[in-house]
Structures are given as structure tokens and as C-alpha cells.
Scaffold this motif. Sequence first.
Motif, PDB file in Angstrom:
ATOM      1  N   SER A 169       0.750  -1.154  -0.045  1.00 30.17           N
ATOM      2  CA  SER A 169       0.040  -0.020  -0.217  1.00 30.17           C
ATOM      3  C   SER A 169       0.968   1.294  -0.092  1.00 30.17           C
ATOM      4  CB  SER A 169      -0.841   0.025   1.250  1.00 30.17           C
ATOM      5  OG  SER A 169       0.031   0.014   2.311  1.00 30.17           O
ATOM      6  N   ILE A 170       0.119   2.276  -0.048  1.00 33.24           N
ATOM      7  CA  ILE A 170       0.710   3.608  -0.239  1.00 33.24           C
ATOM      8  C   ILE A 170       1.693   3.674   1.150  1.00 33.24           C
ATOM      9  CG2 ILE A 170       0.702   6.193  -0.110  1.00 33.24           C
ATOM     10  CD1 ILE A 170      -1.649   5.707  -1.779  1.00 33.24           C
ATOM     11  N   VAL A 209      -3.700   2.533  -2.496  1.00 31.07           N
ATOM     12  CA  VAL A 209      -4.527   2.135  -1.348  1.00 31.07           C
ATOM     13  C   VAL A 209      -3.830   2.358   0.057  1.00 31.07           C
ATOM     14  CG1 VAL A 209      -5.468   0.043  -0.033  1.00 31.07           C
ATOM     15  CG2 VAL A 209      -5.302   0.000  -2.671  1.00 31.07           C
ATOM     16  N   LEU A 210      -4.636   2.765   0.822  1.00 34.26           N
ATOM     17  CA  LEU A 210      -4.336   3.071   2.424  1.00 34.26           C
ATOM     18  C   LEU A 210      -4.815   2.007   3.187  1.00 34.26           C
ATOM     19  CD1 LEU A 210      -4.768   6.898   2.739  1.00 34.26           C
ATOM     20  CD2 LEU A 210      -2.486   5.720   2.626  1.00 34.26           C
ATOM     21  N   LEU A 211      -3.824   1.075   3.958  1.00 29.53           N
ATOM     22  CA  LEU A 211      -4.445   0.062   4.767  1.00 29.53           C
ATOM     23  C   LEU A 211      -4.390   0.456   6.311  1.00 29.53           C
ATOM     24  CD1 LEU A 211      -2.959  -3.116   3.298  1.00 29.53           C
ATOM     25  CD2 LEU A 211      -5.358  -2.292   2.981  1.00 29.53           C
ATOM     26  N   GLY A 232      -5.905 -10.608   4.415  1.00 24.94           N
ATOM     27  CA  GLY A 232      -6.159  -9.853   5.232  1.00 24.94           C
ATOM     28  C   GLY A 232      -7.332  -8.673   4.915  1.00 24.94           C
ATOM     29  N   MET A 233      -7.625  -7.992   5.937  1.00 26.88           N
ATOM     30  CA  MET A 233      -8.873  -7.038   5.596  1.00 26.88           C
ATOM     31  C   MET A 233      -8.192  -5.866   4.598  1.00 26.88           C
ATOM     32  SD  MET A 233     -11.217  -8.128   7.072  1.00 26.88           S
ATOM     33  CE  MET A 233     -12.576  -6.586   6.979  1.00 26.88           C
ATOM     34  N   GLY A 234      -8.807  -5.946   3.471  1.00 25.17           N
ATOM     35  CA  GLY A 234      -8.617  -4.775   2.633  1.00 25.17           C
ATOM     36  C   GLY A 234      -7.278  -5.190   1.767  1.00 25.17           C
ATOM     37  N   GLY A 235      -6.568  -6.330   1.912  1.00 24.66           N
ATOM     38  CA  GLY A 235      -5.242  -6.828   1.167  1.00 24.66           C
ATOM     39  C   GLY A 235      -5.618  -6.973  -0.307  1.00 24.66           C
TER      40      GLY A 235
END
Length: 217
Positions: free
Chosen positions: A12-13, A177-179, A29-32
Amino acid sequence: MSKLVVKSFSISIDGFGAGPLQSLENPLGMGGMDLHKWVFDTKSFKSMHGDGTGGAEGIDNDFVTKGFENLGAWILGRNMFGPIRGPWLDEEWKGWWGPNPPYHVPVFVLTHHPRPSIVMEGGTVFHFVTDGIESALVHAKQAAGGKDIRLGGGVSTIKQYLKKRLIDEIHLAQSPVLLGSGENLFSDVNWGELGYQLESHVSSLLTNHLVIKKIDL
């Protein structure tokens, strides 16, 4: 001579290679999963995981294709093989990928718990290494026969090899994407002091490709 390389590793960013709460239903994982959108529509990905038709060409496809060139072995952290923790109580689990994984070469899985090797379709053989990252690299080099070894991750495994300057080249795909949490590739690692520098970068519509190489100190 074999090189240890990281290819097409999405982050991610804010530097996370996977989201929190990995599970059987949510392996990244969540958002991965959002980190990998740049891969899914490429011609190479569809050829490996789809019906072999269609798919986009261009920058992203070129990087996916290069990631499988001249490979003789892989190394994976245990989390990349599956969500099981501790002793291998369920040896029915043979990875996320079904009977014919996409590797087609020997794969060395880092673990603290021994398990017999698993022969899969298509030439993939999973070997389980219990005596550390350097031992896994020795075994992988022997198996690779002079070809390169791809280090598949996850983040913790890559950082262990980085801190020992064992990785020769790294391709990161930094997606927009920001995780916010998960495992961060940039924390606690001084890449410059370790002798790594950015060699090139190029952007597509979906990601920014960064190629980092080890230099002589």
C-alpha cells in the motif's frame, strides 16, 4: 549464478503488504486484496489462473511475466502457505491454490514445525524448512540449478532476508490504497544503510512499479 529476487510484491501507499485479520476466507487480510488489482486483468494472470484467453497487455502485464522468468525455486513464509498456526495438526491443508499451484518448481516454506514434503501437480513440491532463512536459501539454491529464487513473502520473511542483505533485487508494486495497519515493509529497516537503492520506477493506471537493487558497500 542464482539470485534471490522479490517480484510483483504489492504494498500500500503506507507500506503494508497485507491487511490485518488474515483468515481462510480472507487470506490477504482486511483490504489486502485491493493491493493486487493491478494483476488480475493482465494477460499473464489470466493465462495462469483463468481460461487462458483475454487479458490486458502493457506495463503491468510485463512485470507479471518477468516475475516468472528464469525461476528455479521459491521461498515462502509460513503465512503465505496457509492460515494454520503451530504444529501441523491438519496435514490435509496443501496451500491456497488447489492441486496445481502456480509455482511449478520446488518451494521452500519456512516454519518452526516439521512436516513431510508435498508433491503437487505441475512440478510444484513443497518442502518445509525448520532451521532458518539461510538454510532455506541454501536448499533453494541447490534446487534452482543456477536459476533465480523468488522470495514470495510475506513482509516479515522479506524483512528477515533484507536485514541480512541476502536479497539481490526487489520489485514492489505500490498500489493507491491506504491500509493503516498490518505488516509494514518499511518499518525498522534502513534500506540505504543496508545498501539498497532505487534503480527504476514506472507507473501504470493501477500501480507504481519500483525496482530496487542491492549495491556494493
